[in-house]
Design an enzyme around this catalytic site. Structure first.
Site, PDB file in Angstrom:
ATOM      1  N   GLY A  50      -1.683  -2.713  10.492  1.00 33.80           N
ATOM      2  CA  GLY A  50      -1.978  -4.141  10.552  1.00 33.80           C
ATOM      3  C   GLY A  50      -1.295  -4.926  11.660  1.00 33.80           C
ATOM      4  N   ASP A 106       2.584  -7.320   9.601  1.00 34.60           N
ATOM      5  CA  ASP A 106       1.508  -8.296   9.475  1.00 34.60           C
ATOM      6  C   ASP A 106       1.798  -9.273   8.340  1.00 34.60           C
ATOM      7  OD1 ASP A 106       1.271  -6.314   7.548  1.00 34.60           O
ATOM      8  OD2 ASP A 106      -0.790  -5.765   8.057  1.00 34.60           O
ATOM      9  N   ASP A 109       4.391  -9.071   1.226  1.00 32.83           N
ATOM     10  CA  ASP A 109       3.810  -9.498  -0.050  1.00 32.83           C
ATOM     11  C   ASP A 109       4.873  -9.302  -1.136  1.00 32.83           C
ATOM     12  OD1 ASP A 109       1.893 -10.167  -1.958  1.00 32.83           O
ATOM     13  OD2 ASP A 109       0.878  -8.266  -1.893  1.00 32.83           O
ATOM     14  N   PHE A 158      -5.655 -12.678  -1.339  1.00 33.01           N
ATOM     15  CA  PHE A 158      -5.847 -11.530  -0.464  1.00 33.01           C
ATOM     16  C   PHE A 158      -6.521 -12.000   0.823  1.00 33.01           C
ATOM     17  CE2 PHE A 158      -7.678  -7.635   1.162  1.00 33.01           C
ATOM     18  CZ  PHE A 158      -6.592  -6.788   1.055  1.00 33.01           C
ATOM     19  N   ASP A 165      -6.788  -5.827   6.847  1.00 32.84           N
ATOM     20  CA  ASP A 165      -8.090  -5.273   6.487  1.00 32.84           C
ATOM     21  C   ASP A 165      -8.412  -5.423   5.008  1.00 32.84           C
ATOM     22  OD1 ASP A 165      -6.169  -3.301   5.528  1.00 32.84           O
ATOM     23  OD2 ASP A 165      -7.886  -1.959   5.296  1.00 32.84           O
TER      24      ASP A 165
HETATM   25  P1  5GP Z   1       4.110  -5.292   0.059  1.00 35.55           P
HETATM   26  O1  5GP Z   1       4.737  -3.933   0.021  1.00 35.55           O
HETATM   27  O2  5GP Z   1       5.001  -6.348   0.657  1.00 35.55           O
HETATM   28  O3  5GP Z   1       3.595  -5.703  -1.311  1.00 35.55           O
HETATM   29  O4  5GP Z   1       2.797  -5.200   0.920  1.00 35.55           O
HETATM   30  C1  5GP Z   1       2.842  -4.883   2.241  1.00 35.55           C
HETATM   31  C2  5GP Z   1       1.524  -4.383   2.773  1.00 35.55           C
HETATM   32  O5  5GP Z   1       0.422  -4.618   1.879  1.00 35.55           O
HETATM   33  C3  5GP Z   1       1.166  -5.134   4.027  1.00 35.55           C
HETATM   34  O6  5GP Z   1       1.742  -4.545   5.165  1.00 35.55           O
HETATM   35  C4  5GP Z   1      -0.348  -5.053   4.010  1.00 35.55           C
HETATM   36  O7  5GP Z   1      -0.768  -3.836   4.585  1.00 35.55           O
HETATM   37  C5  5GP Z   1      -0.717  -5.057   2.550  1.00 35.55           C
HETATM   38  N1  5GP Z   1      -1.061  -6.425   2.087  1.00 35.55           N
HETATM   39  C6  5GP Z   1      -0.334  -7.267   1.311  1.00 35.55           C
HETATM   40  N2  5GP Z   1      -0.977  -8.412   1.097  1.00 35.55           N
HETATM   41  C7  5GP Z   1      -2.148  -8.319   1.761  1.00 35.55           C
HETATM   42  C8  5GP Z   1      -3.265  -9.224   1.934  1.00 35.55           C
HETATM   43  O8  5GP Z   1      -3.339 -10.360   1.453  1.00 35.55           O
HETATM   44  N3  5GP Z   1      -4.281  -8.745   2.712  1.00 35.55           N
HETATM   45  C9  5GP Z   1      -4.274  -7.519   3.275  1.00 35.55           C
HETATM   46  N4  5GP Z   1      -5.321  -7.184   4.002  1.00 35.55           N
HETATM   47  N5  5GP Z   1      -3.254  -6.646   3.137  1.00 35.55           N
HETATM   48  C10 5GP Z   1      -2.200  -7.050   2.383  1.00 35.55           C
END
Ligand code: 5GP
Length: 187
Positions: A50, A106, A109, A158, A165
């Protein structure tokens, strides 16, 4: 099939951050990074997939010597919620002991991916590690993390575009938006 049916923007319910807004913010962050690292030579590490538009735009606006490397980690697969399981698919090409590392993400979350990466990279004895993310979904955070450079606070929805993506698609949108619900229902 009409042109409208295949156009990417047709699948977007709402634009959250448009192209000009992103460009302005990325340039601001680049200036801050250039200033903070002016006496060092950072290793800027993009977290694939991303990060690719962000890191390309960002490093071209950072007017100091730096190096770039990449890691790839598994994220959500084709769904829209975090599994919490992180796997390194591609590691760095170089050692980072004594280096000033700047991770470029990117979106942060839950923070699980970043927590895993920071724990992993810290065992390699870098001089410092900081994080830059374009989007910060603070409401979804379960990990306590310090993110030094944040582009925008992001609502807990999301989002796609500018590298992000859904099922492999929409990374090439030049802005960040929320998909129409019909798009999920179809897949
Ligand atoms: P985390 O481990 O912080 O929950 O999530 C990290 C990864 O989840 C990000 O690098 C991304 O690839 C994906 N991600 C989290 N939220 C979103 C979102 O709203 N949209 C998309 N496309 N990917 C997300």
């Amino acid at each position: 099939m009409t042109d409208r049916d295949v156009s990417l923007s047709h699948a977007i319910r709402e634009v959250l951050f448009d192209q000009a807004t992103i460009a302005t913010r990325v340039a601001e962050i680049a200036s801050a990074i250039a200033y903070d690292y002016r006496k060092r030579r950072p290793l800027v590490v993009g977290i694939l997939n991303g990060c690719f538009p962000l890191i390309a735009d960002l490093v071209r606006s950072i007017d100091i010597p730096l190096e770039v490397d990449f890691m790839a980690v598994s994220s959500y697969g084709s769904g829209t919620s975090s599994s919490g399981v992180v796997r390194i698919l591609k590691d760095l090409n170089q050692a980072i002991d004594g280096r000033d590392v700047l991770l470029v993400e990117d979106i942060v979350d839950t923070g699980l991916t970043l927590r895993y990466l920071l724990d992993n990279l810290n065992t390699r004895r870098p001089a410092s590690i900081e994080v830059c993310t374009l989007l910060d979904k603070q409401e979804a955070r379960t990990e306590r993390l310090e993110v030094r450079y944040v582009g925008f606070r992001c609502p807990n929805e999301f989002v796609v575009g500018y590298g992000l993506d859904y099922a492999g698609l929409y990374r090439n949108l030049p802005y960040i938006g929320v998909l129409r619900p019909e798009v999920y229902q179809k897949s």
